[in-house]
Design a protein around this motif. Structure first.
Motif, mmCIF file in Angstrom:
data_model
loop_
_atom_site.group_PDB
_atom_site.id
_atom_site.type_symbol
_atom_site.label_atom_id
_atom_site.label_comp_id
_atom_site.label_asym_id
_atom_site.label_seq_id
_atom_site.Cartn_x
_atom_site.Cartn_y
_atom_site.Cartn_z
ATOM 1 N N GLY A 208 0.996 -1.394 0.017
ATOM 2 C CA GLY A 208 0.047 0.087 -0.042
ATOM 3 C C GLY A 208 0.863 1.313 -0.085
ATOM 4 N N ALA A 209 0.038 2.283 -0.560
ATOM 5 C CA ALA A 209 0.724 3.743 -0.263
ATOM 6 C C ALA A 209 -0.106 4.804 0.221
ATOM 7 C CB ALA A 209 1.243 4.163 -1.866
ATOM 8 N N PHE A 210 0.547 5.823 0.865
ATOM 9 C CA PHE A 210 -0.262 6.920 1.263
ATOM 10 C C PHE A 210 0.386 8.034 0.780
ATOM 11 C CE2 PHE A 210 2.558 6.820 4.867
ATOM 12 C CZ PHE A 210 2.961 8.006 5.160
ATOM 13 N N ILE A 211 -0.402 9.015 0.561
ATOM 14 C CA ILE A 211 0.364 10.387 -0.212
ATOM 15 C C ILE A 211 -0.594 11.318 0.522
ATOM 16 C CG2 ILE A 211 1.059 9.669 -2.365
ATOM 17 C CD1 ILE A 211 -1.466 11.025 -3.711
ATOM 18 N N SER A 212 0.023 12.241 1.097
ATOM 19 C CA SER A 212 -0.567 13.453 2.259
ATOM 20 C C SER A 212 -0.214 14.723 1.603
ATOM 21 C CB SER A 212 -0.148 13.473 3.529
ATOM 22 O OG SER A 212 -0.756 14.256 4.317
ATOM 23 N N GLY A 213 -1.315 15.496 1.047
ATOM 24 C CA GLY A 213 -1.047 16.781 0.551
ATOM 25 C C GLY A 213 -0.117 16.676 -0.571
ATOM 26 N N SER A 214 -0.225 16.047 -1.249
ATOM 27 C CA SER A 214 0.695 15.860 -2.212
ATOM 28 C C SER A 214 1.154 16.907 -3.387
ATOM 29 C CB SER A 214 0.317 14.560 -3.247
ATOM 30 O OG SER A 214 1.487 14.330 -4.124
ATOM 31 N N TYR A 215 2.382 17.368 -3.751
ATOM 32 C CA TYR A 215 2.752 18.397 -4.361
ATOM 33 C C TYR A 215 2.414 17.852 -6.047
ATOM 34 C CZ TYR A 215 5.599 21.953 -6.741
ATOM 35 O OH TYR A 215 6.210 22.947 -7.864
ATOM 36 N N PHE A 216 1.197 17.966 -6.348
ATOM 37 C CA PHE A 216 0.773 17.984 -7.932
ATOM 38 C C PHE A 216 0.249 19.466 -8.259
ATOM 39 C CE2 PHE A 216 -0.928 13.699 -6.717
ATOM 40 C CZ PHE A 216 0.291 12.962 -6.942
ATOM 41 N N TRP A 217 0.644 19.766 -9.572
ATOM 42 C CA TRP A 217 0.067 20.865 -10.186
ATOM 43 C C TRP A 217 -0.190 20.769 -11.464
ATOM 44 C CZ3 TRP A 217 -1.853 24.207 -7.035
ATOM 45 C CH2 TRP A 217 -1.945 25.573 -7.212
ATOM 46 N N GLY A 218 -0.095 22.032 -12.502
ATOM 47 C CA GLY A 218 -0.615 21.907 -13.854
ATOM 48 C C GLY A 218 -0.767 23.553 -14.322
ATOM 49 N N SER A 219 -0.597 23.300 -15.672
ATOM 50 C CA SER A 219 -0.789 24.698 -16.428
ATOM 51 C C SER A 219 -1.962 25.399 -16.340
ATOM 52 C CB SER A 219 0.043 24.713 -17.743
ATOM 53 O OG SER A 219 -1.118 23.357 -18.555
ATOM 54 N N LYS A 220 -3.181 24.509 -16.074
ATOM 55 C CA LYS A 220 -4.435 25.296 -16.155
ATOM 56 C C LYS A 220 -4.900 25.077 -14.787
ATOM 57 C CE LYS A 220 -5.389 23.682 -20.927
ATOM 58 N NZ LYS A 220 -6.120 22.925 -21.669
ATOM 59 N N PRO A 221 -5.587 26.062 -14.313
ATOM 60 C CA PRO A 221 -6.107 26.023 -12.845
ATOM 61 C C PRO A 221 -7.303 25.087 -12.734
ATOM 62 C CG PRO A 221 -6.522 28.004 -14.126
ATOM 63 C CD PRO A 221 -5.627 27.430 -14.823
ATOM 64 N N ILE A 222 -7.763 24.527 -11.712
ATOM 65 C CA ILE A 222 -8.873 23.599 -11.364
ATOM 66 C C ILE A 222 -9.553 24.069 -10.376
ATOM 67 C CG2 ILE A 222 -7.434 21.783 -12.572
ATOM 68 C CD1 ILE A 222 -7.374 20.495 -9.614
ATOM 69 N N GLY A 223 -10.826 24.171 -10.225
ATOM 70 C CA GLY A 223 -11.637 24.180 -9.147
ATOM 71 C C GLY A 223 -11.769 25.526 -8.827
ATOM 72 N N SER A 224 -11.411 26.057 -7.360
ATOM 73 C CA SER A 224 -11.174 27.386 -6.802
ATOM 74 C C SER A 224 -10.082 28.034 -7.253
ATOM 75 C CB SER A 224 -11.624 27.310 -5.550
ATOM 76 O OG SER A 224 -10.681 26.488 -4.591
#
Length: 323
Positions: A208-224
């Motif tokens: 198993g794996a857990f990721i907490s508050g993972s640093y993911f990002w992208g060129s296009k904003p999402i959501g808020s």
């Protein structure tokens, strides 16, 4: 798709009299001459034998001299039994946070966190000290953490170079877990994806794996996420510093795992996945998007989303390992 930054690769400096061009609070300072300075993290502390609060013992070991990879190992207070010396417990390989450019497996915050995890989960933990950017730009940290995981797995069938008796005597390699927070969560994701393609030593599988508050990002904003200034925001700025040569820039699949053309999340090389987000974290919606993408990918494992509503840690508040 965003292009890779064309700025020269930054170099470190300890000079504080230069004119500051930009600063990501608590993470890194960028000067007008192009040099950068990672800001101080929590202090380095020594390992401890029988921590007074948790009973956990810890020690530092060397995994590799070239490149330089080390780790802090944690062993909980084992239950009293006739075979205590060979009692087997699950193994956790942990990757600390810090934006890929600060903090340490040997820092006070990380040491305190691992003592708590190990005592409460009753696991043998290996907290990896990987090389940091900008001195060692990505993918150095990814490679270091893969080497460390392979070294851990190799204890099942042989005694590797720099083998450790705690892992030999107490490691249950049928229950191998990986995890991390922020940048460490990003690493855990990428390691799990790589484990779906490349075999681990001795045929070991990641349970198993857990990721907490993972640093993911992208060129296009999402959501808020704010549209205004997104391209000049801290998420992109930091990535261009720690991985200036990343193909695709901020839309490289290692930072944007849901971008078109990214490897399928159905290939994650583990059977369980826990995604942890916090309600006030600027990275929250990226974590939720990742969770939803894993669910829709056709991955055969078990995935769970856990949210702590009143907590908040973002790129502007990052302090490495969370307490």
């Amino acid at each position: 798709m965003a292009s890779t930054t064309t700025n020269p690769r930054p170099t470190t400096t300890t000079t504080t009299t230069k004119e500051v061009a930009k600063e990501i609070p608590k993470i890194i300072r960028i000067y007008k001459d192009g040099t950068v300075e990672p800001l101080p993290g929590s202090p380095i502390v020594p390992p401890s034998l029988h921590d007074p609060k948790t009973g956990v013992s810890s020690k530092d070991i060397t995994i590799s001299d070239n490149p330089s990879i080390s780790a802090r190992l944690y062993l909980p207070k084992l239950t009293q039994s006739n075979n205590q010396e060979n009692q087997k417990i699950p193994v956790l390989v942990y990757f600390h946070g810090g934006g890929f450019c600060k903090e340490s497996a040997f820092s006070f915050l990380c040491h305190r966190l691992l003592n708590l995890i190990v005592s409460q989960a009753n696991v043998l933990a290996v907290s990896v000290e990987y090389r940091l950017a900008p001195k060692h730009p990505l993918p150095a940290a990814y490679e270091d953490c893969w080497v460390a995981l392979q070294w851990v797995a190799s204890h099942l069938a042989s005694r590797p170079i720099n083998s450790d008796p705690w892992l030999i005597n107490h490691g249950d390699f049928q229950k191998l877990y990986i995890g991390g927070d922020s940048a460490g969560g990003n690493i855990a994701h990428n390691i799990a994806l790589r484990a779906g393609v490349e075999s681990l030593s001795s045929g070991v599988k990641i349970t198993g794996a857990f990721i907490s508050g993972s640093y993911f990002w992208g060129s296009k904003p999402i959501g808020s996420e704010s549209v205004a200034g997104h391209e000049q925001g801290n998420g992109i700025l930091l990535w261009n510093i720690v991985y200036p040569d990343a193909p695709g820039g901020i839309d490289n699949p290692m930072i944007n795992p849901v971008v078109a053309g990214a490897p399928s999340l159905a290939g994650l090389g583990c059977s369980k996945l826990l995604v942890v987000v916090t309600g006030k974290d600027g990275l929250r919606e990226r974590g939720v998007l990742y969770y939803e993408a894993v669910k829709k990918s056709g991955w055969k494992g078990e995935v769970e989303l856990f949210e702590v509503e009143d907590e908040g840690t973002s790129l502007t508040e990052e302090h490495g390992c969370r307490s």
